[in-house]
Design an enzyme around this catalytic site. Structure first.
Site, mmCIF file in Angstrom:
data_model
loop_
_atom_site.group_PDB
_atom_site.id
_atom_site.type_symbol
_atom_site.label_atom_id
_atom_site.label_comp_id
_atom_site.label_asym_id
_atom_site.label_seq_id
_atom_site.Cartn_x
_atom_site.Cartn_y
_atom_site.Cartn_z
ATOM 1 N N VAL A 52 75.064 -13.298 120.434
ATOM 2 C CA VAL A 52 76.469 -13.552 120.127
ATOM 3 C C VAL A 52 76.737 -15.046 119.999
ATOM 4 C CG1 VAL A 52 78.826 -13.299 121.000
ATOM 5 C CG2 VAL A 52 77.214 -11.403 121.207
ATOM 6 N N THR B 291 81.552 -9.722 126.665
ATOM 7 C CA THR B 291 82.331 -8.511 126.952
ATOM 8 C C THR B 291 82.507 -8.399 128.465
ATOM 9 O OG1 THR B 291 81.438 -7.482 124.993
ATOM 10 C CG2 THR B 291 82.390 -6.007 126.633
ATOM 11 N N GLU C 50 83.961 -10.095 120.425
ATOM 12 C CA GLU C 50 83.191 -10.073 119.169
ATOM 13 C C GLU C 50 83.001 -8.639 118.700
ATOM 14 O OE1 GLU C 50 79.936 -8.802 119.097
ATOM 15 O OE2 GLU C 50 79.615 -8.547 121.248
ATOM 16 N N GLU D 149 74.411 -6.093 115.570
ATOM 17 C CA GLU D 149 73.109 -6.734 115.434
ATOM 18 C C GLU D 149 72.522 -6.356 114.080
ATOM 19 O OE1 GLU D 149 70.415 -6.045 118.675
ATOM 20 O OE2 GLU D 149 71.919 -6.657 120.133
ATOM 21 N N LYS E 181 88.213 -4.284 122.983
ATOM 22 C CA LYS E 181 86.752 -4.341 122.841
ATOM 23 C C LYS E 181 86.104 -3.076 123.408
ATOM 24 C CE LYS E 181 82.546 -5.710 122.570
ATOM 25 N NZ LYS E 181 81.797 -6.027 121.382
ATOM 26 N N ASN F 229 84.162 0.038 121.201
ATOM 27 C CA ASN F 229 82.765 0.446 121.393
ATOM 28 C C ASN F 229 82.663 1.872 121.927
ATOM 29 O OD1 ASN F 229 81.630 -1.795 120.330
ATOM 30 N ND2 ASN F 229 80.704 -2.559 122.209
ATOM 31 N N PHE G 262 79.835 5.926 110.589
ATOM 32 C CA PHE G 262 79.446 6.134 111.982
ATOM 33 C C PHE G 262 79.350 7.606 112.344
ATOM 34 C CE2 PHE G 262 78.499 3.497 115.582
ATOM 35 C CZ PHE G 262 78.289 2.294 114.954
ATOM 36 N N CYS H 255 74.820 -2.924 123.639
ATOM 37 C CA CYS H 255 76.283 -2.860 123.778
ATOM 38 C C CYS H 255 76.818 -1.488 124.185
ATOM 39 C CB CYS H 255 76.928 -3.303 122.469
ATOM 40 S SG CYS H 255 76.295 -4.886 121.928
ATOM 41 N N ARG I 8 66.440 -2.850 123.360
ATOM 42 C CA ARG I 8 67.157 -2.486 124.585
ATOM 43 C C ARG I 8 67.818 -1.110 124.460
ATOM 44 N NH1 ARG I 8 70.476 -7.932 125.467
ATOM 45 N NH2 ARG I 8 70.240 -7.974 123.195
HETATM 46 C C1 UGA Z 1 77.978 -2.453 118.329
HETATM 47 C C2 UGA Z 1 79.297 -2.406 117.533
HETATM 48 O O1 UGA Z 1 79.107 -1.692 116.313
HETATM 49 C C3 UGA Z 1 79.803 -3.820 117.233
HETATM 50 O O2 UGA Z 1 81.066 -3.756 116.593
HETATM 51 C C4 UGA Z 1 79.946 -4.572 118.555
HETATM 52 O O3 UGA Z 1 80.383 -5.893 118.376
HETATM 53 C C5 UGA Z 1 78.597 -4.594 119.250
HETATM 54 O O4 UGA Z 1 78.173 -3.243 119.489
HETATM 55 C C6 UGA Z 1 78.761 -5.342 120.555
HETATM 56 O O5 UGA Z 1 79.525 -4.887 121.417
HETATM 57 O O6 UGA Z 1 78.230 -6.458 120.680
HETATM 58 P P1 UGA Z 1 75.399 -2.772 117.714
HETATM 59 O O7 UGA Z 1 75.108 -2.379 119.134
HETATM 60 O O8 UGA Z 1 74.709 -3.946 117.133
HETATM 61 O O9 UGA Z 1 76.979 -3.024 117.490
HETATM 62 O O10 UGA Z 1 74.944 -1.512 116.838
HETATM 63 P P2 UGA Z 1 75.642 -0.390 115.941
HETATM 64 O O11 UGA Z 1 75.311 -0.632 114.534
HETATM 65 O O12 UGA Z 1 77.037 -0.221 116.303
HETATM 66 O O13 UGA Z 1 74.794 0.895 116.428
HETATM 67 C C7 UGA Z 1 74.823 1.323 117.791
HETATM 68 C C8 UGA Z 1 73.952 2.547 117.975
HETATM 69 O O14 UGA Z 1 74.527 3.689 117.358
HETATM 70 C C9 UGA Z 1 72.546 2.431 117.373
HETATM 71 O O15 UGA Z 1 71.607 2.998 118.258
HETATM 72 C C10 UGA Z 1 72.627 3.215 116.081
HETATM 73 O O16 UGA Z 1 71.393 3.727 115.663
HETATM 74 C C11 UGA Z 1 73.576 4.328 116.506
HETATM 75 N N1 UGA Z 1 74.286 4.927 115.357
HETATM 76 C C12 UGA Z 1 75.218 4.227 114.686
HETATM 77 C C13 UGA Z 1 74.004 6.239 115.004
HETATM 78 O O17 UGA Z 1 73.138 6.914 115.599
HETATM 79 N N2 UGA Z 1 74.709 6.790 113.969
HETATM 80 C C14 UGA Z 1 75.651 6.102 113.286
HETATM 81 O O18 UGA Z 1 76.260 6.684 112.352
HETATM 82 C C15 UGA Z 1 75.910 4.792 113.643
#
Ligand code: UGA
Length: 468
Positions: free
Chosen positions: A41, A153, A183, A187, A240, A244, A285, A296, A361
């Protein structure tokens, strides 16, 4: 009397809650910003602010990390970050330091971006407090006002606690402001997300400080017409967690529906299409997978559940998100089980918690590896970016140089991460090098016609064509 005016001022400010400010005429200024904590971040935020022409110093207590960063050696994999760091170092807008005290002294806007890991189910705020203590000393020594902006966070109520902590430690209200600016950076697309946000959220009990933070994002807000929500501290912190938790809930929910499809013989892809066409829901999503992971969602959902517990309210949905995700990971492992004859070789494609990151992670692959290690099987794994990190956790599995090397002589290929290069796997080649032609596609990224053409045994969650 002074105290009375201050309370009166706070009351006025709190009435300014929830102002949706769009397209404001903001004053142009390039600010001196200090980013404390140069992890995912902090690094992305610092480099992107530098790219907006602010003068940014990113600091970290880890001297070796700072040394690497100064040489443009980025310790994490994040798309476009190396280019933006190189560019902004060159333009003198970005520099790195491990001299925490002097860097804090030189800036009037401080972003705290340190980690808040979970400890016994609650967020560990010790890193934040040690930074705050340095800031208190700096303000006392130099008598210069600081805006302290919390990007990490933190549990709802933390910013107010920090505010009181600064007062309790001898500072006057006019010597500092606390701002919450969560934020929303994913990632892998964090650099893009910084400059194309859906919204910017700023919380403070000092409206002018909130405007100063808003000013840092001025060009993004104006050019991309990004809504900026200014509210109070605890509301900003809540946004936030609610964001999430809601996203995690969407993923957990669709994974449960996908499991159900396994029993009803419905097709989850069409279910997602049909449900997502409802504009109130949308497709985004709603991709089923092996369960959510990352630094996260699991951490924040757990922290939210512990906040709920603190207030002694039941909040059953919040409490069950992680439980649902954990059960789903067990379900995923149970599907591999029938294929695990003695001494079988399992090929894992993808180790990171999602594509385009080197982060492992809370990755579902960890659960799968732990499960497989209780069976008498050989594991051959490949991931474009995550093998170095996974090797630290599981040094005793075989890491391969390519998907094909990992699939060689294997009895089953399990796709765990949606990396682009897996979408275009040469399935004919795979069918020739595998011991047993069997694929489990947990991200549903492989072409079903190609799978059929090459006579693979196949399973994807919630898909009608399955053989076990
Ligand atoms: C998440 C949030 O999307 C961000 O907005 C936030 O800022 C961030 O956490 C944080 O708090 O720092 P991130 O953890 O990088 O971001 O990843 P995501 O793209 O959100 O995916 C999270 C998990 O959900 C992954 O394991 C992904 O594979 C899974 N996922 C996501 C699914 O299984 N299906 C989906 O349709 C979307």
């Amino acid at each position: 009397m002074k105290k009375f005016f201050y309370i009166f001022f706070l009351l006025i400010i709190s009435n300014l809650n929830s102002k949706l400010l769009c397209n404001l005429e903001l004053s142009v200024s390039n600010r001196r910003v200090c980013i404390i904590g140069s992890g995912y971040v902090g690094l992305v935020t610092g480099a992107c602010f530098a790219d907006l022409n602010h003068f940014v110093t990113c600091i970290d207590i880890d001297e070796s990390k700072i040394k690497r960063l100064r040489n443009n050696d980025i310790p994490i994999y994040e798309k476009d970050l190396d280019e933006i760091v190189r560019k902004t170092i060159k333009s003198n807008n970005l520099n790195f330091s491990s001299e925490i005290k002097s860097s804090i002294n030189e800036s009037d806007i401080l972003f705290i971006c340190v980690g808040t890991p979970t400890k016994n189910g609650e967020s560990d705020l010790s890193a934040i407090y040690s930074v705050i203590n340095v800031i208190i000393d700096s303000i006392k020594q130099n008598q210069s006002k600081k805006i302290i902006c919390i990007k990490s966070t933190v549990p709802v109520g933390t910013c107010k606690m920090l505010y009181n902590y600064l007062l309790d430690n001898g500072l006057m209200p006019n010597q500092f402001s606390i701002v919450s600016n969560p934020e929303f950076l994913r990632e892998g697309t964090a650099v893009y997300d910084f400059s194309h946000p859906d919204r910017i959220v700023i919380g403070s009990n000092d409206y002018n400080a909130a405007l100063e933070i808003q000013d840092l994002y001025k060009s993004i807000i104006e050019e991309k017409k990004v809504p900026c929500l200014i509210t109070d501290l605890q509301t900003s912190e809540s946004i936030k967690y609610a964001s999430n938790a809601f996203l995690a809930l969407k993923v957990a929910f669709i994974n449960e529906i996908a499991e159900l499809c396994d029993y009803t013989n419905a097709n989850i892809s069409d279910v997602v299409k049909g449900v997502g066409l409802d504009k109130r829901i949308t497709h985004s999503f709603l991709n089923p997978g092996p369960g959510f992971g990352g630094s996260c969602f699991p951490k924040d959902v757990e922290a939210l559940a512990s906040i709920v517990k603190k207030y002694n309210i039941s909040c059953k949905i919040i409490n069950s998100i992680l439980e649902s995700n954990n059960s789903h990971k067990k379900y995923i492992a149970s599907k591999i089980d029938p294929l695990l004859k003695n001494n079988a070789t399992v090929c894992l494609l993808g180790l990171t918690f999602k594509a385009n990151t080197d982060d492992i992670r809370y990755s579902p692959s960890i659960d799968i590896i732990e499960y497989l290690q209780t069976k008498n099987v050989n594991i051959q794994a490949y991931d474009p970016k995550g093998m170095e990190n996974m090797n630290k956790l599981f040094p005793d599995i075989k890491y391969c140089k390519s998907a094909y090397e990992a699939a060689y002589n294997s009895d089953v290929v399990v796709v765990l991460t949606e990396w682009e290069e897996f979408k275009n796997l040469d399935l004919e080649k795979l069918s020739q090098i595998m011991n047993n032609k069997c694929i489990i596609d947990y991200r549903d990224i492989l072409d079903i016609n190609n799978i059929n053409k090459n006579n693979f045994e196949y399973y994807a969650i919630g898909k009608p064509r399955r053989i076990f």
